[in-house]
Scaffold this active site. Structure first.
Site, PDB file in Angstrom:
ATOM      1  N   ARG A  96     -52.617   9.501 -58.116  1.00  0.00           N
ATOM      2  CA  ARG A  96     -52.299  10.330 -56.950  1.00  0.00           C
ATOM      3  C   ARG A  96     -53.704  10.597 -56.062  1.00  0.00           C
ATOM      4  NH1 ARG A  96     -50.030  16.719 -57.464  1.00  0.00           N
ATOM      5  NH2 ARG A  96     -50.644  17.195 -55.150  1.00  0.00           N
ATOM      6  N   ASN A 150     -41.171  12.866 -59.160  1.00  0.00           N
ATOM      7  CA  ASN A 150     -41.209  12.824 -57.678  1.00  0.00           C
ATOM      8  C   ASN A 150     -41.643  11.167 -57.569  1.00  0.00           C
ATOM      9  OD1 ASN A 150     -40.424  15.275 -56.419  1.00  0.00           O
ATOM     10  ND2 ASN A 150     -42.505  16.194 -57.089  1.00  0.00           N
ATOM     11  N   CYS A 172     -35.171  19.468 -58.460  1.00  0.00           N
ATOM     12  CA  CYS A 172     -36.454  19.881 -57.926  1.00  0.00           C
ATOM     13  C   CYS A 172     -36.326  21.555 -58.037  1.00  0.00           C
ATOM     14  CB  CYS A 172     -36.510  19.480 -56.297  1.00  0.00           C
ATOM     15  SG  CYS A 172     -37.997  20.026 -55.470  1.00  0.00           S
ATOM     16  N   HIS A 202     -36.901  17.733 -50.787  1.00  0.00           N
ATOM     17  CA  HIS A 202     -38.087  17.902 -49.879  1.00  0.00           C
ATOM     18  C   HIS A 202     -37.765  17.919 -48.360  1.00  0.00           C
ATOM     19  CE1 HIS A 202     -41.239  17.293 -53.458  1.00  0.00           C
ATOM     20  NE2 HIS A 202     -40.440  18.190 -53.444  1.00  0.00           N
ATOM     21  N   TYR A 256     -41.790  21.695 -47.148  1.00  0.00           N
ATOM     22  CA  TYR A 256     -42.223  20.294 -46.990  1.00  0.00           C
ATOM     23  C   TYR A 256     -41.976  19.964 -45.543  1.00  0.00           C
ATOM     24  CZ  TYR A 256     -43.395  19.096 -51.753  1.00  0.00           C
ATOM     25  OH  TYR A 256     -43.860  19.401 -53.048  1.00  0.00           O
TER      26      TYR A 256
END
Length: 443
Positions: A96, A150, A172, A202, A256
């Site tokens: 990440r 995700n 989510c 998102h 988002y």
């Protein structure tokens, strides 16, 4: 399910697992879980053991006959499961950090579910989830696969298009988080509030909001225009919306959307963080370390409040509500990632969308929406194009498809930089991208 329910959680060594366990304990009367299997890979075994021990203490404290099993043998765990939840991070937080830092180096937003970072998280993850999907028809043909991993929209798209197991739902915590936040800002009980969500994961919008069946959309738009009252999440900078923009949009964006409507402001903030070495990924790494130190405490037998800093508020509510509604044939409304089947008429029927669904024992059925407002339809379609091409790249290992996916995404700002960034990210993540092996040497 006659003797109780068997749930398998893949990625069971996650710091979020105690929240899920708490959700199952709270709902034991309506959701009698007999066995919870926590599965992880060998590299995650230490965390699995720590989280598993805490889960056992939590169940013991609650006095429930729920068995907690820990294993690195996924096939053993899947046998006879009723529900399989997935919450994995292929490459762990180290990957990440690369997803966030490398795009910023090229002057683009770095984020784990959007843009170049989202593409690479998807390409690392989708092949693993497709393997699970291949195992399930043999080992647990009646089980529901409930994905929390995700980028959930892209992952659900891939599972629906390329997977072997048809019973797939993406979940989510963003819609339930938005609902809880708006209920608080409106000063009403959450049970009285309804939101018509529609779009993609998102990339979902609230088309209308009702309290006791009466629309309060204009009141909500007024609230969201107030810089002091922001609907955001722990992992997104709470930059205030321009009042004029919110009013002209006329529907509710999700947190988002800031990446797309406030790109310059977010990028400026990220570039500052990049210089000091404190991207969100590094913050999360520190939080994770602190959480696992807490989890090791043999006297701890509840979910610690510090977990909420991790950004997963209401995660267990979203997961457990869905499982309970399928098990109990409840027929309630939940916002989920499912096959479109015509709910959004401007997107393909076979694609994954995030919409309100009626949840029964036969699974979630999307509530028809029709066309999205023209003001947002184009952006939603662009992101769906990105997800579809990214899913294809994940499955085929095609360099060209990966480059195409990257350049379709509006957060990637130049085709020349896109190629350079793609090459650097492929190299950085090659350990977790075996499908691209040939491409790495021939491009």
């Amino acid at each position: 399910m006659e003797n109780g329910i068997k749930i398998v959680t893949i990625g069971g060594g996650s710091s979020y697992t105690p929240e899920f366990v708490e959700g199952l304990i709270k709902r034991y009367d309506e959701l009698p879980v007999r066995e919870l299997w926590l599965v992880d890979i060998e590299a995650g075994k230490e965390k699995l053991d720590i989280v598993g021990s805490l889960a056992r203490r939590m169940v013991k404290k609650a006095g429930l006959p729920m068995e907690i099993h820990l294993t690195t043998d996924r096939r053993e765990a899947l046998r006879g499961a009723d529900f399989v939840t997935t919450q994995m991070r292929v490459g762990q937080l180290k990957a990440r950090i690369q997803d966030e830092r490398l795009p910023i180096k090229y002057g683009m937003i770095g984020q784990e579910t959007n843009g170049a970072g989202g593409l690479f998280k998807g390409m690392r993850t989708i092949p693993v989830l497709l393997e699970i999907s291949e195992d399930m028809p043999e080992l647990c043909p009646d089980a529901w696969l409930i994905n929390f991993t995700n980028p959930a929209g892209m992952v659900t798209e891939a599972l629906l298009r390329y997977g072997s197991h048809p019973k797939v739902v993406g979940v989510c915590n963003l819609p339930i988080n938005t609902k809880m936040t708006l209920a608080r800002l409106l000063g009403v009980e959450v049970e009285r509030l309804e939101i018509d969500f529609a779009g993609l994961n998102h990339m979902v919008y609230g088309l209308d909001v009702r309290v006791d069946g009466e629309s309060v959309l204009n009141e909500v738009l007024d609230i969201m225009s107030d810089p002091e009252k922001q609907v955001s999440m722990k992992n997104i900078a709470p930059l205030p919306w321009e009042p004029g923009f919110i009013k002209s949009l006329g529907i509710i964006p999700c947190p988002y959307h800031r990446y797309f409507y406030k790109t310059g402001d977010i990028l400026e903030k990220q570039l500052e963080e990049f210089k000091t070495g404190t991207t969100r990924a590094e913050v999360v790494q520190q939080l994770e370390n602190e959480l696992f130190e807490l989890y090791k405490d043999e006297h701890l037998a509840v979910k610690p409040p510090q977990l909420e800093e991790r950004g997963g508020a209401y995660y267990s509510d979203a997961a457990c509500n869905l499982i309970s509604s399928i098990y109990n044939d409840r027929g309630d409304i939940q916002t989920l990632n499912v096959r479109n089947d015509g709910a959004l008429s401007d997107l393909p029927r076979e694609s994954a969308v995030e919409v309100n669904c009626v949840v029964t024992k036969a699974g979630p059925k999307p509530v028809p929406v029709g066309e999205l407002p023209v003001s947002v339809s184009g952006l939603v379609q662009q992101i769906k194009s990105f997800e579809r091409v990214a899913a294809e790249a994940s499955v085929t290992g095609s360099y060209e498809k990966a480059l195409l996916a990257m350049t379709i995404n509006p957060l990637v700002t130049s085709d020349v930089k896109a190629k350079q960034l793609l090459d650097e990210m492929l190299e950085a993540h090659k350990e977790y991208l075996p499908q691209f092996d040939g491409e790495l040497t021939h491009r």
